[in-house]
Design a protein around this motif. Structure first.
Motif, PDB file in Angstrom:
ATOM      1  N   SER A 486       0.603  -1.768  -0.246  1.00 32.16           N
ATOM      2  CA  SER A 486       0.488   0.249   0.079  1.00 32.16           C
ATOM      3  C   SER A 486       0.849   1.083   0.309  1.00 32.16           C
ATOM      4  O   SER A 486       0.228   2.379   0.536  1.00 32.16           O
ATOM      5  CB  SER A 486      -0.727  -0.370   1.200  1.00 32.16           C
ATOM      6  OG  SER A 486      -1.603  -1.369   1.239  1.00 32.16           O
ATOM      7  N   LEU A 487       1.591   1.129  -0.697  1.00 32.69           N
ATOM      8  CA  LEU A 487       2.265   2.483  -0.531  1.00 32.69           C
ATOM      9  C   LEU A 487       3.182   2.777  -2.235  1.00 32.69           C
ATOM     10  O   LEU A 487       2.847   1.980  -3.084  1.00 32.69           O
ATOM     11  CB  LEU A 487       4.692   1.967  -0.552  1.00 32.69           C
ATOM     12  CG  LEU A 487       4.429   2.007   1.138  1.00 32.69           C
ATOM     13  CD1 LEU A 487       5.538   1.475   0.941  1.00 32.69           C
ATOM     14  CD2 LEU A 487       4.270   3.056   1.569  1.00 32.69           C
ATOM     15  N   GLU A 488       2.610   4.050  -2.385  1.00 29.60           N
ATOM     16  CA  GLU A 488       2.789   4.590  -4.163  1.00 29.60           C
ATOM     17  C   GLU A 488       3.664   5.964  -3.366  1.00 29.60           C
ATOM     18  O   GLU A 488       3.769   6.583  -3.427  1.00 29.60           O
ATOM     19  CB  GLU A 488       1.595   5.914  -3.813  1.00 29.60           C
ATOM     20  CG  GLU A 488       0.235   4.475  -4.795  1.00 29.60           C
ATOM     21  CD  GLU A 488       0.418   3.666  -5.542  1.00 29.60           C
ATOM     22  OE1 GLU A 488       1.595   3.707  -6.789  1.00 29.60           O
ATOM     23  OE2 GLU A 488      -0.125   2.985  -5.828  1.00 29.60           O
ATOM     24  N   LEU A 489       4.544   5.312  -4.897  1.00 33.98           N
ATOM     25  CA  LEU A 489       6.148   6.463  -5.078  1.00 33.98           C
ATOM     26  C   LEU A 489       6.127   7.236  -6.081  1.00 33.98           C
ATOM     27  O   LEU A 489       5.769   6.676  -7.391  1.00 33.98           O
ATOM     28  CB  LEU A 489       7.509   5.306  -4.063  1.00 33.98           C
ATOM     29  CG  LEU A 489       7.166   4.550  -3.271  1.00 33.98           C
ATOM     30  CD1 LEU A 489       8.354   3.658  -3.171  1.00 33.98           C
ATOM     31  CD2 LEU A 489       6.985   4.954  -2.383  1.00 33.98           C
ATOM     32  N   ALA A 490       7.206   7.639  -6.237  1.00 32.06           N
ATOM     33  CA  ALA A 490       7.384   8.445  -7.250  1.00 32.06           C
ATOM     34  C   ALA A 490       8.873   7.392  -8.275  1.00 32.06           C
ATOM     35  O   ALA A 490       8.738   6.488  -7.473  1.00 32.06           O
ATOM     36  CB  ALA A 490       8.178   9.729  -6.721  1.00 32.06           C
ATOM     37  N   GLU A 491       7.777   7.272  -9.605  1.00 27.38           N
ATOM     38  CA  GLU A 491       8.338   6.325 -10.435  1.00 27.38           C
ATOM     39  C   GLU A 491      10.185   6.446  -9.772  1.00 27.38           C
ATOM     40  O   GLU A 491      10.656   5.131 -10.413  1.00 27.38           O
ATOM     41  CB  GLU A 491       8.545   6.721 -12.148  1.00 27.38           C
ATOM     42  CG  GLU A 491       7.350   6.737 -12.259  1.00 27.38           C
ATOM     43  CD  GLU A 491       6.990   5.618 -12.168  1.00 27.38           C
ATOM     44  OE1 GLU A 491       7.013   4.194 -13.120  1.00 27.38           O
ATOM     45  OE2 GLU A 491       5.601   5.304 -11.806  1.00 27.38           O
ATOM     46  N   GLU A 492      10.742   7.611 -10.235  1.00 29.51           N
ATOM     47  CA  GLU A 492      12.478   7.698  -9.748  1.00 29.51           C
ATOM     48  C   GLU A 492      12.717   6.536  -7.997  1.00 29.51           C
ATOM     49  O   GLU A 492      13.368   5.894  -8.620  1.00 29.51           O
ATOM     50  CB  GLU A 492      13.438   8.331  -9.633  1.00 29.51           C
ATOM     51  CG  GLU A 492      12.060   9.582  -8.783  1.00 29.51           C
ATOM     52  CD  GLU A 492      11.257  10.063  -9.128  1.00 29.51           C
ATOM     53  OE1 GLU A 492      11.055  11.590  -8.333  1.00 29.51           O
ATOM     54  OE2 GLU A 492      10.331   9.891 -10.574  1.00 29.51           O
ATOM     55  N   VAL A 493      12.018   6.895  -7.669  1.00 30.42           N
ATOM     56  CA  VAL A 493      12.108   5.818  -6.186  1.00 30.42           C
ATOM     57  C   VAL A 493      12.066   4.496  -6.353  1.00 30.42           C
ATOM     58  O   VAL A 493      12.665   3.762  -6.366  1.00 30.42           O
ATOM     59  CB  VAL A 493      10.747   6.850  -5.410  1.00 30.42           C
ATOM     60  CG1 VAL A 493      11.211   6.129  -4.364  1.00 30.42           C
ATOM     61  CG2 VAL A 493      11.122   7.886  -5.178  1.00 30.42           C
ATOM     62  N   TYR A 494      10.432   4.205  -7.316  1.00 31.46           N
ATOM     63  CA  TYR A 494      10.288   2.468  -7.379  1.00 31.46           C
ATOM     64  C   TYR A 494      12.145   1.847  -8.211  1.00 31.46           C
ATOM     65  O   TYR A 494      12.342   0.382  -7.850  1.00 31.46           O
ATOM     66  CB  TYR A 494       9.215   2.528  -8.661  1.00 31.46           C
ATOM     67  CG  TYR A 494       8.158   2.552  -7.261  1.00 31.46           C
ATOM     68  CD1 TYR A 494       7.872   1.866  -6.868  1.00 31.46           C
ATOM     69  CD2 TYR A 494       6.944   3.484  -8.518  1.00 31.46           C
ATOM     70  CE1 TYR A 494       6.520   2.007  -6.027  1.00 31.46           C
ATOM     71  CE2 TYR A 494       6.392   3.027  -7.802  1.00 31.46           C
ATOM     72  CZ  TYR A 494       5.483   2.674  -6.718  1.00 31.46           C
ATOM     73  OH  TYR A 494       4.330   3.030  -6.551  1.00 31.46           O
ATOM     74  N   SER A 495      12.600   2.962  -9.150  1.00 31.22           N
ATOM     75  CA  SER A 495      13.567   2.356  -9.537  1.00 31.22           C
ATOM     76  C   SER A 495      15.502   2.338  -8.950  1.00 31.22           C
ATOM     77  O   SER A 495      15.295   1.198  -9.044  1.00 31.22           O
ATOM     78  CB  SER A 495      13.910   3.443 -10.552  1.00 31.22           C
ATOM     79  OG  SER A 495      14.972   3.370 -11.339  1.00 31.22           O
TER      80      SER A 495
END
Length: 591
Positions: A486-495
């Motif tokens: 249930s975490l939504e992160l910025a795309e660069e954080v996922y990467s």
């Protein structure tokens, strides 16, 4: 000349008793059949909770020679209950039951006919328990068949009650054919039931087991079943079962105490759980669908490959991957999962999941549940006999799935097989895995083993083996893994999280489970150069070192002691400060 007493009534009476015993014995064994919902049976009446405790009129329960409880052990907890009256005829086995004979009473009160007694039982229960009318079936079981005219009348009445909303018995009778009306009217008059109650009674009665096998055939079937279950002396076991039921039927011998699945298993030297001696112990995890699953399925389905070896280093998700293969296999396929790790218990003295007798018993009885093969109940077999029984059930299972679809398979998964080999070696024994890999497999049977790549030297791989190395998560899988918390992160954080965790599922799980307050803290835990599973464990040890000072030797010594202690490890040994003596038990089984 004195008249000779031939005791002519003894033969029919004994035959009737034998019929009762055989029918009850067959029902006992039915409890152990794969996917059976039969929870318990009683003889000579219902369960004591449904008679004595319920304060029912005992004279109204004379129709119950055998009670079968499905889904529970009482009328309240069960979803279906069958009350059976058993009738065996030595001289009239080929003579059909007619409406007249079923309604015939031979006592002075003219109230002991088969129909009357079944009706009395039905009325007594629905008056006490209104809900029981939807649960109860009243059955006549007999070696005598039912007459065609009676069967036609009953079937027609049942059908009408299903398809039409009839207000009363008169409406039912008026909608029947003339021949069936005669049959049902006789039953109605004999039952002495009220109109609405009688319609429920017609729905509840069942004569499908009239014309049952004669005693010799029933006995042969029971002995054959015992043989199929691996019992080395099926005739002796048959006699033991019959004697047990006979004792239960004696007055004052707990006849009304339910005979449950565990009771039946006790006749074979254990309880139901004992026939599954190596239960799977895999914690539930958030599952991310893997792209590599499709390649693994292709590897499994290669026609010439019988053994598939799935490997990777620690923390890559081997167990999670193979534990979710069922939905990707051809329709009709079955998966049997054998857990060699057991949640860490595989090294405990009481755990013998690396030994052939434990493994084969667990696998065979898991096959029984999945593929309706025969249970294996005999534990006192030679090793060669165990493998023979295993071979028989593999063939049965393969035939079972092939009957659904030609491309269906049985996939036997041996998870953490290297743990089995290690545990056996530690105990100076031989893991079952080695001989399993030497087994000839029937068409449609595949074996999949998982192990750590660095332990490949533990095995002698068969010539027809296939190998599959489980990759780490790709970026999309890492992203889905984070979102599953249930975490939504910025795309660069996922990467960045994917890069620093190196795509290792276990590393990600450890960090995500820490529940950091900000997204960037997830990344910070993996700085500066990323972490592997080993790196995280080193961090934990370093934190302990800092917490307890610079006495590295003491900490190392205590961890060395814990590693080498026999399981279960004392709870206080785990929680004691490293510089203090280790206290005495109590023990923890969660080491």
């Amino acid at each position: 000349m004195d008249r000779i007493n031939t005791n002519a009534g003894a033969l029919p009476s004994n035959a009737g008793d034998d019929f009762h015993l055989l029918w009850a014995a067959q029902k006992l064994l039915d409890m152990l059949r794969p996917n059976s919902n039969l929870a318990s049976i009683t003889v000579e009446g219902p369960a004591w909770q449904d008679s004595i405790v319920a304060d029912l009129d005992e004279s109204k329960l004379f129709s119950i020679d055998l009670a079968e409880y499905y889904g529970g052990e009482t009328l309240q907890s069960a979803n279906h209950v069958i009350f059976s009256q058993l009738k065996y005829s030595t001289y009239m086995g080929n003579t059909s039951w007619t409406t007249s004979t079923l309604c015939h009473s031979d006592n002075k009160k003219k109230n002991n006919s088969i129909i009357r007694r079944l009706a009395d039982t039905y009325e007594e229960y629905i008056e006490k328990y209104a809900f029981s009318k939807d649960k109860i079936t009243l059955k006549l079981v007999s070696n005598r068949p039912i007459s065609a005219s009676f069967k036609k009348g009953i079937d027609e009445a049942k059908e009408l009650l299903i398809v039409k909303e009839l207000k009363n018995t008169n409406s039912l009778l008026n909608n029947l054919s003339e021949a069936s009306k005669v049959e049902i009217k006789k039953i109605y008059e004999e039952s002495k039931l009220k109109s609405l109650v009688f319609m429920g009674f017609i729905k509840a009665i069942d004569f499908e087991d009239c014309g049952a096998d004669i005693r010799s055939i029933q006995k042969a079937k029971i002995i054959q079943q015992l043989g199929n279950w691996g019992i080395d002396s099926p005739h002796n076991k048959y006699n033991e079962i019959i004697m047990t039921i006979r004792e239960r039927m004696m007055p004052g011998r707990n006849a009304l105490v339910p005979m449950t699945k565990d009771f039946v298993c006790s006749l074979f030297g254990g309880n139901y759980a004992r026939f599954f001696p190596a239960p799977t112990s895999i914690p539930e995890k958030k599952y991310v669908e893997r792209e590599c699953t499709h390649e693994l399925i292709k590897t499994i389905m290669q026609q010439d490959k019988k053994s598939i070896f799935v490997h990777a280093t620690a923390g890559i998700g081997k167990t999670t991957l193979v534990n979710n293969l069922q939905n990707h296999l051809p329709d009709g396929s079955a998966v049997v999962f054998y857990d060699c790790y057991g949640g860490g218990t595989y090294l405990q003295p009481a755990d013998s999941r690396y030994e052939y007798d434990t493994a084969i018993l667990q696998i065979c009885n898991s096959l029984a549940i999945e593929c309706k093969t025969d249970f294996l109940l005999e534990r006192r077999l030679k090793e060669s006999e165990f493998w023979h029984e295993f071979s028989i059930r593999m063939t049965q299972a393969a035939k079972y799935v092939k009957s659904y679809a030609e491309d269906a398979i049985i996939l036997l998964i041996i998870d953490a097989a290297d743990n089995s080999v290690f545990a056996a070696k530690k105990n100076n024994k031989f893991s079952f895995v080695h001989k399993l890999l030497q087994q000839s497999l029937p068409e449609g049977m595949k074996i999949l083993l998982t192990y750590r790549t660095e332990h490949s030297h533990y095995f002698n791989f068969p010539y027809n083996s296939a190998f599959f190395e489980v990759p780490t998560f790709n970026l999309e899988e890492s992203t889905e893994h984070v979102k599953s918390y249930s975490l939504e992160l910025a795309e660069e954080v996922y990467s960045e999280f994917h890069r620093l965790s190196k795509g290792i599922p276990r590393v990600q799980s450890y960090v995500l489970a820490a529940k950091q307050e900000t997204p960037h803290q997830l990344v910070d835990m993996l700085l500066p150069n990323g972490k592997t599973t080993e790196d995280l464990l080193r961090d934990i040890l370093e934190e302990l070192r800092l917490r307890y000072g610079e006495e590295n030797d003491v900490i190392s010594f205590n961890f060395g002691v814990l590693i080498n202690m026999p399981r279960p490890i004392p709870l206080q040994a785990l929680t004691a400060p490293p510089t203090l003596p280790i206290p005495a038990p109590p023990y923890s089984h969660k080491a």
